[in-house]
Scaffold this motif. Structure first.
Motif, PDB file in Angstrom:
ATOM      1  N   MET A  54       8.126  -1.808  -5.982  1.00 34.37           N
ATOM      2  CA  MET A  54       8.329  -3.310  -5.627  1.00 34.37           C
ATOM      3  C   MET A  54       8.446  -3.587  -7.553  1.00 34.37           C
ATOM      4  N   LEU A  55       9.288  -4.287  -7.674  1.00 40.46           N
ATOM      5  CA  LEU A  55       9.277  -4.583  -9.481  1.00 40.46           C
ATOM      6  C   LEU A  55       8.857  -5.212  -9.940  1.00 40.46           C
ATOM      7  N   GLN A  56       8.177  -5.234 -10.967  1.00 40.56           N
ATOM      8  CA  GLN A  56       7.693  -5.638 -11.991  1.00 40.56           C
ATOM      9  C   GLN A  56       8.102  -6.156 -13.101  1.00 40.56           C
ATOM     10  N   ARG A  57       7.911  -6.893 -13.326  1.00 38.01           N
ATOM     11  CA  ARG A  57       8.448  -7.023 -15.578  1.00 38.01           C
ATOM     12  C   ARG A  57       7.127  -6.707 -16.443  1.00 38.01           C
ATOM     13  N   ILE A  58       7.333  -6.265 -17.716  1.00 38.85           N
ATOM     14  CA  ILE A  58       6.979  -6.122 -18.412  1.00 38.85           C
ATOM     15  C   ILE A  58       6.103  -7.239 -19.468  1.00 38.85           C
ATOM     16  N   GLY A  59       7.143  -8.422 -19.716  1.00 35.72           N
ATOM     17  CA  GLY A  59       6.818  -9.599 -19.798  1.00 35.72           C
ATOM     18  C   GLY A  59       4.842  -9.515 -19.353  1.00 35.72           C
ATOM     19  N   GLY A  60       4.335 -10.079 -20.213  1.00 36.16           N
ATOM     20  CA  GLY A  60       2.797 -10.444 -19.544  1.00 36.16           C
ATOM     21  C   GLY A  60       1.302  -9.665 -19.150  1.00 36.16           C
ATOM     22  N   SER A  61       2.544  -8.085 -20.064  1.00 33.14           N
ATOM     23  CA  SER A  61       1.530  -6.949 -20.127  1.00 33.14           C
ATOM     24  C   SER A  61       0.260  -7.473 -20.670  1.00 33.14           C
ATOM     25  N   LYS A  62      -1.100  -6.377 -20.735  1.00 31.92           N
ATOM     26  CA  LYS A  62      -1.796  -6.471 -22.030  1.00 31.92           C
ATOM     27  C   LYS A  62      -2.031  -4.922 -22.330  1.00 31.92           C
ATOM     28  N   ILE A  63      -2.632  -4.798 -23.462  1.00 34.79           N
ATOM     29  CA  ILE A  63      -2.995  -3.472 -24.059  1.00 34.79           C
ATOM     30  C   ILE A  63      -4.429  -3.885 -24.634  1.00 34.79           C
ATOM     31  N   TYR A  64      -5.262  -2.550 -24.080  1.00 36.31           N
ATOM     32  CA  TYR A  64      -6.729  -2.777 -24.359  1.00 36.31           C
ATOM     33  C   TYR A  64      -7.621  -1.997 -25.301  1.00 36.31           C
ATOM     34  N   ILE A  65      -8.334  -1.364 -26.360  1.00 35.31           N
ATOM     35  CA  ILE A  65      -9.062  -0.514 -26.898  1.00 35.31           C
ATOM     36  C   ILE A  65     -10.211  -0.481 -26.792  1.00 35.31           C
ATOM     37  N   GLY A  66     -10.480   0.102 -25.995  1.00 38.37           N
ATOM     38  CA  GLY A  66     -12.905   0.269 -25.756  1.00 38.37           C
ATOM     39  C   GLY A  66     -13.424   1.153 -26.889  1.00 38.37           C
ATOM     40  N   THR A  67     -14.163   1.419 -26.220  1.00 41.30           N
ATOM     41  CA  THR A  67     -14.854   2.364 -27.852  1.00 41.30           C
ATOM     42  C   THR A  67     -14.178   3.571 -27.979  1.00 41.30           C
ATOM     43  N   LYS A  68     -14.872   4.342 -28.889  1.00 41.49           N
ATOM     44  CA  LYS A  68     -14.381   5.858 -29.266  1.00 41.49           C
ATOM     45  C   LYS A  68     -15.711   6.861 -28.083  1.00 41.49           C
ATOM     46  N   VAL A  69     -14.515   7.600 -27.324  1.00 40.51           N
ATOM     47  CA  VAL A  69     -15.324   8.273 -26.249  1.00 40.51           C
ATOM     48  C   VAL A  69     -14.952  10.146 -26.618  1.00 40.51           C
ATOM     49  N   ALA A  70     -15.911  10.832 -26.063  1.00 39.72           N
ATOM     50  CA  ALA A  70     -15.923  12.440 -26.235  1.00 39.72           C
ATOM     51  C   ALA A  70     -15.067  13.159 -24.900  1.00 39.72           C
ATOM     52  N   LEU A  71     -13.955  13.682 -25.788  1.00 39.21           N
ATOM     53  CA  LEU A  71     -13.240  14.444 -24.348  1.00 39.21           C
ATOM     54  C   LEU A  71     -13.660  15.019 -23.696  1.00 39.21           C
ATOM     55  N   PRO A  72     -13.861  15.220 -21.772  1.00 39.50           N
ATOM     56  CA  PRO A  72     -14.539  15.561 -21.057  1.00 39.50           C
ATOM     57  C   PRO A  72     -13.646  17.116 -21.345  1.00 39.50           C
ATOM     58  N   THR A  73     -14.716  18.342 -21.120  1.00 30.05           N
ATOM     59  CA  THR A  73     -13.914  19.688 -21.221  1.00 30.05           C
ATOM     60  C   THR A  73     -12.786  20.392 -21.148  1.00 30.05           C
ATOM     61  N   ASP A  74     -13.184  19.316 -19.613  1.00 27.75           N
ATOM     62  CA  ASP A  74     -11.300  19.953 -18.487  1.00 27.75           C
ATOM     63  C   ASP A  74      -9.890  19.246 -18.742  1.00 27.75           C
ATOM     64  N   LEU A  75      -9.919  18.121 -19.837  1.00 22.28           N
ATOM     65  CA  LEU A  75      -9.768  16.940 -20.240  1.00 22.28           C
ATOM     66  C   LEU A  75      -8.872  16.081 -18.826  1.00 22.28           C
ATOM     67  N   ARG A  76      -9.775  15.666 -18.079  1.00 18.02           N
ATOM     68  CA  ARG A  76      -9.556  15.120 -17.104  1.00 18.02           C
ATOM     69  C   ARG A  76     -10.184  13.313 -16.774  1.00 18.02           C
ATOM     70  N   VAL A  77     -10.278  12.052 -16.238  1.00 20.71           N
ATOM     71  CA  VAL A  77     -11.151  11.109 -16.796  1.00 20.71           C
ATOM     72  C   VAL A  77     -10.486  10.606 -14.715  1.00 20.71           C
ATOM     73  N   THR A  78     -12.278  10.585 -14.465  1.00 17.02           N
ATOM     74  CA  THR A  78     -11.222   9.206 -13.567  1.00 17.02           C
ATOM     75  C   THR A  78     -12.120   8.707 -13.107  1.00 17.02           C
ATOM     76  N   LEU A  79     -11.559   6.407 -12.393  1.00 19.65           N
ATOM     77  CA  LEU A  79     -12.136   6.091 -12.877  1.00 19.65           C
ATOM     78  C   LEU A  79     -13.543   5.683 -13.343  1.00 19.65           C
ATOM     79  N   ALA A  80     -14.570   6.011 -12.268  1.00 21.46           N
ATOM     80  CA  ALA A  80     -15.783   6.475 -12.995  1.00 21.46           C
ATOM     81  C   ALA A  80     -16.548   6.512 -14.680  1.00 21.46           C
ATOM     82  N   ASP A  81     -15.444   6.770 -14.737  1.00 18.20           N
ATOM     83  CA  ASP A  81     -15.921   7.072 -16.578  1.00 18.20           C
ATOM     84  C   ASP A  81     -15.419   6.193 -17.705  1.00 18.20           C
ATOM     85  N   PHE A  82     -14.971   4.917 -16.991  1.00 16.31           N
ATOM     86  CA  PHE A  82     -14.571   3.809 -17.627  1.00 16.31           C
ATOM     87  C   PHE A  82     -14.910   2.585 -16.733  1.00 16.31           C
ATOM     88  N   THR A  83     -16.106   2.740 -16.717  1.00 20.18           N
ATOM     89  CA  THR A  83     -17.125   1.541 -15.840  1.00 20.18           C
ATOM     90  C   THR A  83     -17.705   1.436 -17.748  1.00 20.18           C
TER      91      THR A  83
END
Length: 242
Positions: free
Chosen positions: A1-30
């Motif tokens: 399905m087509l989705q436009r770029i207009g209206g998109s938003k970008i957010y910055i959170g806090t400083k974070v420590a990189l996981p040792t395996d460089l992989r994140v899951t949704l839970a890491d952003f709670t």
């Protein structure tokens, strides 16, 4: 399905420590749900995604090269912003350039097309959200509830991201879970709010990652060109698509 770029938003959170395996899951952003700052003044988005190194081996007898996928790498996302000196999101972005820490980032593509409207939520196991007139959402769509003049039913928290469940999904109603594909959330005490407003992004249109801000530069140009600032954001983890 087509989705436009207009209206998109970008957010910055806090400083974070990189996981040792460089992989994140949704839970890491709670923990970031109450920390996100929108970076306003966004005028041009760079591409976001992984590219894999190509490992190529020549085979004498076949007279051909075979290629396999190597390590993954996300090219830097080159974003252009109109300079807003007092914008909290841009202030944090500039601070990130001066340090060496990684930050959490979220991109909501086409957020201007998000569904929004009043809903009712039943007291049940699981609680059923009814969206008069239809919601147009698919299973996995992230949704947020905001009460006006009171509280949500017990079991739900205002401003928290929940996910539309496939089980029981109809054109006008659905239940929600704390994680995509998770168990339905039970509601107990009824809402006291005068009205509950739901806001939902289409499924697959929210990207989350940890990354580092590599640079900031200001463009030149002709007399009638607007001065812009380019910020290079380099993902250092996989990109979680919600």
């Amino acid at each position: 399905m087509l989705q436009r770029i207009g209206g998109s938003k970008i957010y910055i959170g806090t400083k974070v420590a990189l996981p040792t395996d460089l992989r994140v899951t949704l839970a890491d952003f709670t923990a970031q749900e109450s920390e996100w700052l929108e970076i306003n003044g966004w005028t041009n988005s760079g591409p976001l995604g992984d590219a894999r190194a190509a490992i190529t081996q020549s085979f004498i007898g076949a007279d051909r090269d075979a290629t396999i996928a190597g390590t993954a790498n996300s090219p830097a996302m080159e974003n252009v912003f109109a300079p807003l000196p007092t914008d909290p999101g841009q202030i944090r972005l500039r601070q990130a350039v001066d340090g060496c820490a990684n930050y959490a980032f979220k991109v909501e593509w086409g957020a201007g097309c998000a569904s929004e409207g009043p809903v009712t939520i039943s007291v049940a196991a699981p609680g059923i959200v009814t969206w008069p007139g239809g919601h147009g959402l698919a299973a996995g769509s992230p949704v947020i509830f905001e009460p006006e003049g009171g509280n949500l039913p017990t079991g739900l928290t205002a401003g928290t991201v929940y996910y539309v469940r496939e089980t029981g999904l109809t054109p006008t109603s659905f239940s929600v879970s704390a994680t995509p594909g998770g168990a339905g959330i039970t509601t107990t005490l009824a809402a006291t709010a005068d009205e509950i407003i739901a806001t939902a992004q289409p499924a697959g249109e929210t990207d989350l990652f940890y990354g580092i801000v590599l640079s900031k530069s200001k463009n030149g140009g002709e007399a009638n060109a607007a001065r812009m600032a380019t910020h290079s954001i380099k993902p250092n983890t996989n990109i979680v698509e919600v």
